[in-house]
Design an enzyme around this catalytic site. Structure first.
Site, PDB file in Angstrom:
ATOM      1  N   ASP A 110       0.828  -1.203   0.000  1.00 60.44           N
ATOM      2  CA  ASP A 110       0.000   0.000   0.000  1.00 60.44           C
ATOM      3  C   ASP A 110       0.866   1.258   0.000  1.00 60.44           C
ATOM      4  O   ASP A 110       2.017   1.226   0.439  1.00 60.44           O
ATOM      5  CB  ASP A 110      -0.848   0.082   1.284  1.00 60.44           C
ATOM      6  CG  ASP A 110      -1.776  -1.094   1.444  1.00 60.44           C
ATOM      7  OD1 ASP A 110      -2.145  -1.695   0.425  1.00 60.44           O
ATOM      8  OD2 ASP A 110      -2.122  -1.387   2.607  1.00 60.44           O
TER       9      ASP A 110
HETATM   10  N1  URA Z   1      -1.124  -5.828   4.269  1.00 59.51           N
HETATM   11  C1  URA Z   1      -1.622  -4.585   4.185  1.00 59.51           C
HETATM   12  O1  URA Z   1      -2.632  -4.266   4.814  1.00 59.51           O
HETATM   13  N2  URA Z   1      -0.978  -3.702   3.391  1.00 59.51           N
HETATM   14  C2  URA Z   1       0.145  -4.001   2.713  1.00 59.51           C
HETATM   15  O2  URA Z   1       0.696  -3.139   2.022  1.00 59.51           O
HETATM   16  C3  URA Z   1       0.645  -5.293   2.813  1.00 59.51           C
HETATM   17  C4  URA Z   1      -0.005  -6.196   3.589  1.00 59.51           C
END
Ligand code: URA
Length: 253
Positions: A110
């Site tokens: 993310d």
């Molecule tokens: N889990 C999440 O919530 N975000 C990420 O970027 C990776 C794993």
């Protein structure tokens, strides 16, 4: 009689997977009539190809096997993992070296997640690691917005019902409680969208900080944030070994 299975792929996929460019670029080149199949120009990017028989040329030249590139990047927050962002946000490509082939992240992190990202033009390895059946473990450090009880951590271990189904067993270790926050480490063997954040939200807290520190046998090590390095041959071999199916974590691990 069982029908013979042939390795079929769309033309767009074959071009982008050859390490020449993104799928969007592949579509554009096909429309520009730069790609031929068995001597004929083909303009439909969704044309199915038989990889054992069909001969594809790009600008009149065979799709050569490109040198394989494997990079480990310590992604900072504030960068997205796609090639281009319609909203103009910075992408991880701004942090990567200029290489003569199209490289892509193995899975996504993310915008607000930092940590270990493998970037490569080895689409077979990418597919194996991101395939839901290979269950390659991925480890994250998490800071939650509230103190989490042992019962709550156990819920994370046992599996939590999310909108897309229950999560697989996870390995979870409390690292420390500081003030009103819990810091813990979680290892997942699946990679659903925003999974760690959604699991913590299911407990009534939110993730304040999320850092991926390991994929399979590959730890992020001492790489400074925002920097990259090439993986060693041993690291690549280990990642390949990690990507074999049927890994699992039992709740008691
Ligand atoms: N889990 C999440 O919530 N975000 C990420 O970027 C990776 C794993």
């Amino acid at each position: 009689m069982e029908q013979e299975k042939r390795p079929l792929k769309t033309l767009e996929r074959v071009i982008s997977k050859a390490g020449l460019g993104s799928r969007t670029e592949a579509r554009r080149w096909i429309h520009q009539r730069r790609v031929s199949v068995n001597g004929e120009m083909v303009e439909n990017p969704d044309t199915w190809l038989d990889m054992e028989r069909d001969v594809v040329l790009f600008d009149g030249k065979p799709l050569e096997r490109r040198e394989r590139i494997y990079i480990l990047l310590y992604k900072p927050t504030g960068y997205i993992t796609t090639y281009k962002d319609p909203e103009g946000r910075p992408t991880v490509y701004a942090l990567l070296p200029d290489v003569d082939t199209f490289i892509a992240p193995v899975g996504r992190l993310d915008l607000d997640t930092s940590g270990l990202l493998v970037v490569t033009n080895d689409s077979a390895l990418t597919e194996r690691i991101t395939n839901p059946d290979s269950h390659v473990p991925k480890t994250y450090l998490v800071k939650s917005s509230t103190l989490l009880s042992e019962e709550q951590l156990q819920q994370l271990r046992d599996g939590i019902m999310l909108s897309d189904g229950p999560t697989r067993p996870a390995r979870v270790a409390r690292l420390r409680d500081s003030g009103k926050y819990t810091h813990f480490e979680i290892t997942l063997t699946e990679g659903r969208n925003r999974q760690v954040r959604r699991m913590v939200e299911a407990l009534g807290a939110v993730v304040l900080k999320l850092v991926r520190v390991q994929i399979g046998a590959l730890p992020i090590g001492g790489l400074p944030i925002g920097r990259w390095r090439y993986l060693t041959a041993d690291e690549v071999a280990a990642l390949r070994g990690d990507a074999t199916p049927e890994q699992s974590l039992s709740p008691s691990d």
